[in-house]
Design an enzyme around this catalytic site. Structure first.
Site, PDB file in Angstrom:
ATOM      1  N   TYR A 142       0.822  -1.220   0.000  1.00 58.56           N
ATOM      2  CA  TYR A 142       0.000   0.000   0.000  1.00 58.56           C
ATOM      3  C   TYR A 142       0.855   1.269   0.000  1.00 58.56           C
ATOM      4  O   TYR A 142       0.394   2.321  -0.431  1.00 58.56           O
ATOM      5  CB  TYR A 142      -0.914   0.025   1.226  1.00 58.56           C
ATOM      6  CG  TYR A 142      -2.266  -0.616   1.023  1.00 58.56           C
ATOM      7  CD1 TYR A 142      -2.369  -1.915   0.552  1.00 58.56           C
ATOM      8  CD2 TYR A 142      -3.442   0.071   1.310  1.00 58.56           C
ATOM      9  CE1 TYR A 142      -3.602  -2.511   0.376  1.00 58.56           C
ATOM     10  CE2 TYR A 142      -4.679  -0.520   1.135  1.00 58.56           C
ATOM     11  CZ  TYR A 142      -4.751  -1.813   0.669  1.00 58.56           C
ATOM     12  OH  TYR A 142      -5.981  -2.406   0.498  1.00 58.56           O
ATOM     13  N   LYS A 192       3.092 -15.265   1.808  1.00 56.77           N
ATOM     14  CA  LYS A 192       3.430 -16.128   0.668  1.00 56.77           C
ATOM     15  C   LYS A 192       4.947 -16.321   0.685  1.00 56.77           C
ATOM     16  O   LYS A 192       5.662 -15.864  -0.206  1.00 56.77           O
ATOM     17  CB  LYS A 192       2.963 -15.485  -0.641  1.00 56.77           C
ATOM     18  CG  LYS A 192       1.452 -15.523  -0.852  1.00 56.77           C
ATOM     19  CD  LYS A 192       0.932 -16.881  -1.340  1.00 56.77           C
ATOM     20  CE  LYS A 192       1.314 -17.114  -2.786  1.00 56.77           C
ATOM     21  NZ  LYS A 192       0.835 -18.450  -3.241  1.00 56.77           N
ATOM     22  N   ASP A 225      -2.898 -17.977   0.364  1.00 58.73           N
ATOM     23  CA  ASP A 225      -3.931 -18.560  -0.513  1.00 58.73           C
ATOM     24  C   ASP A 225      -4.586 -19.765   0.164  1.00 58.73           C
ATOM     25  O   ASP A 225      -5.814 -19.909   0.158  1.00 58.73           O
ATOM     26  CB  ASP A 225      -3.354 -18.925  -1.892  1.00 58.73           C
ATOM     27  CG  ASP A 225      -2.122 -19.825  -1.824  1.00 58.73           C
ATOM     28  OD1 ASP A 225      -1.519 -19.946  -0.734  1.00 58.73           O
ATOM     29  OD2 ASP A 225      -1.753 -20.410  -2.860  1.00 58.73           O
ATOM     30  N   ASP A 249      -6.388  -7.123   3.727  1.00 56.88           N
ATOM     31  CA  ASP A 249      -7.534  -6.479   3.087  1.00 56.88           C
ATOM     32  C   ASP A 249      -8.453  -7.541   2.489  1.00 56.88           C
ATOM     33  O   ASP A 249      -9.661  -7.536   2.703  1.00 56.88           O
ATOM     34  CB  ASP A 249      -7.018  -5.524   2.007  1.00 56.88           C
ATOM     35  CG  ASP A 249      -8.136  -4.730   1.358  1.00 56.88           C
ATOM     36  OD1 ASP A 249      -9.043  -4.278   2.083  1.00 56.88           O
ATOM     37  OD2 ASP A 249      -8.095  -4.569   0.121  1.00 56.88           O
ATOM     38  N   ASP A 253     -12.220  -9.198   4.146  1.00 55.48           N
ATOM     39  CA  ASP A 253     -13.511  -9.160   3.441  1.00 55.48           C
ATOM     40  C   ASP A 253     -14.111 -10.562   3.360  1.00 55.48           C
ATOM     41  O   ASP A 253     -15.316 -10.753   3.544  1.00 55.48           O
ATOM     42  CB  ASP A 253     -13.356  -8.606   2.016  1.00 55.48           C
ATOM     43  CG  ASP A 253     -13.661  -7.109   1.942  1.00 55.48           C
ATOM     44  OD1 ASP A 253     -13.472  -6.423   2.966  1.00 55.48           O
ATOM     45  OD2 ASP A 253     -14.082  -6.633   0.873  1.00 55.48           O
TER      46      ASP A 253
HETATM   47  C1  IPM Z   1     -10.458  -1.297   3.814  1.00 53.50           C
HETATM   48  C2  IPM Z   1     -10.723  -0.621   2.512  1.00 53.50           C
HETATM   49  C3  IPM Z   1      -9.586   0.357   2.247  1.00 53.50           C
HETATM   50  C4  IPM Z   1      -8.324  -0.458   2.042  1.00 53.50           C
HETATM   51  C5  IPM Z   1      -9.805   1.336   1.096  1.00 53.50           C
HETATM   52  C6  IPM Z   1     -11.099   2.107   1.259  1.00 53.50           C
HETATM   53  C7  IPM Z   1      -8.651   2.277   0.959  1.00 53.50           C
HETATM   54  O1  IPM Z   1     -10.887  -1.561   1.502  1.00 53.50           O
HETATM   55  O2  IPM Z   1     -10.326  -0.596   4.833  1.00 53.50           O
HETATM   56  O3  IPM Z   1     -10.416  -2.530   3.834  1.00 53.50           O
HETATM   57  O4  IPM Z   1      -8.038  -0.928   0.937  1.00 53.50           O
HETATM   58  O5  IPM Z   1      -7.587  -0.605   3.020  1.00 53.50           O
HETATM   59 MG    MG Z   2     -10.931  -3.602   2.203  1.00 55.51          MG
END
Ligand code: IPM
Ligand code: MG
Length: 368
Positions: A142, A192, A225, A249, A253
């Site tokens: 990032y 990884k 993975d 990230d 999710d």
């Molecule tokens: C998160 C989001 C952020 C990220 C974005 C909005 C910059 O997806 O907090 O998971 O990628 O970290």
């Molecule tokens: Mg995210």
């Protein structure tokens, strides 16, 4: 004694709507528990760009550094999709994370009993799930340099750099081990190491921190993975997962969806202790700004409310009040209240964002 201070950055899309419900909870703590927060507000993301031409002003950045905790709603929206990268709404959030040095991002994925049917996975796979992902938040791909889109010969090349120093890995590993000690004492580290040098270093450093400082915690390593696969196969095998910025990230999710809805999950981003002993901290829901439902009273405020519960626990040392708030949320879900993201059961009518907030306040009242 001065009141604890909060900076509220509601942001874009559904951010302001869900944050309005958190304000009700904050007010409740003032009137019913005699815990008054000094609340200030600011802009972040697209709304800040609209007002000031930047997704985060220096003044707001400075204020964020001063307060005891920042509460953030969400940033972004289609209106801003074509902005230059440097002023995109997300840059405001990334600047907060980086300049406050919020290196440990705690993303719990907990499946509420009342919602076990909502997961796309079978009920027995997710019922009772309670895992914590610790995502490194201030480094890795990032932020690594070089980055950019460059000319190379007669074409362009897009470059990002995955980069981790030993000290960056050490500090987030400690956060994960500390948390594990207060939970079920197990950490699984994901990278990884089979294809990335940064992953190899990650694995070595996490192992070293473990052996030297946390030998009592059970540590395992997994390729990221395979970790994604195991999260879908049998997520209850995990307690704390520690991983880098990008894998975190993605994995968070995926873990979020195990619980049925992204609208449920809070997060805490923590840095080093300030002079008053509290960690630098920002709390935000894991969900985004959901522009498709913004302004319609459909958003689920629970992720944002639970983020405030994390603030009570991690910034203000009010663990029993955090428990109270989490129980209140559990109660309204058990009572059958559902925002539109949680529909599916026959005959259930959705409640609005604001009704959900009111119901949590009522459940807090009932807890006294
Ligand atoms: C998160 C989001 C952020 C990220 C974005 C909005 C910059 O997806 O907090 O998971 O990628 O970290
Ligand atoms: Mg995210």
């Amino acid at each position: 004694m001065t009141n604890p201070s909060l900076l509220i950055l509601a942001g874009d899309g559904i951010g302001p709507e869900v944050m309005a419900e958190v304000r009700k909870i904050i007010d409740w703590y003032g009137t019913k528990r005699n815990v008054t927060f000094d609340v200030s507000e600011g802009l972040v993301g697209g709304c800040a760009y609209d007002a000031h031409g930047t997704p985060l002003t220096d003044e707001t950045m400075a204020r964020a550094q001063e307060v005891d905790a920042v509460l953030l709603g969400a940033v972004g929206g289609p209106k801003y999709d074509n902005l230059d990268f440097s002023v995109k709404p997300e840059r405001g959030l990334l600047r907060l994370r980086k300049e406050m040095d919020l290196y440990a991002n705690l993303r719990p994925a907990q499946c509420f009993d009342a919602l076990a049917d909502f997961s796309s996975l079978k009920k027995d796979v997710v019922a009772g799930l309670d895992i914590m992902i610790v995502r490194e938040l201030t480094s890795g791909i990032y932020f690594g340099e070089p980055r950019g889109i460059f000319e190379e010969g007669n074409e362009r090349v897009g470059i990002n750099t995955q980069r981790y120093t030993e000290s960056e890995i050490e500090r987030v590993a400690r956060s994960a081990f500390e948390l594990a000690r207060r939970r079920n004492n197990r950490v699984c580290s994901m990278e990884k190491a089979n294809v990335m040098e940064s992953g190899l270093l990650w694995r070595e450093v996490v192992q070293k921190v473990h052996d030297e400082e946390y030998p009592d915690v059970e540590l395992s390593h997994m390729y990221a993975d395979a970790g994604a696969m195991q999260l879908c196969r049998w997520p209850k095998q995990f307690d704390v997962i520690v991983t880098d910025n990008l894998f975190g990230d993605l994995l968070s999710d995926a873990a979020a969806m195990l619980t049925g809805s992204l609208g449920m999950l809070p997060s805490a981003s923590l840095g080093a202790p300030m002079a008053n002993g509290r960690p630098k901290a920002l709390y935000e829901p894991v969900h985004g700004s959901a522009p498709d439902i913004a302004g319609q009273g459909k958003a689920n405020p629970i992720a944002c409310i639970l983020s405030f519960a994390m603030a009570l626990r991690y910034s203000f040392d009010m663990g029993s009040e955090a428990d109270r708030l989490e129980k209140a949320v559990e109660q309204v879900l058990a009572d059958g209240l559902r925002t539109a993201d949680l529909l599916g059961e026959d005959g259930v009518q959705p409640v609005s964002t604001s009704d959900m907030g009111d119901a949590v306040v009522a459940a807090l009242d009932a807890s006294l």
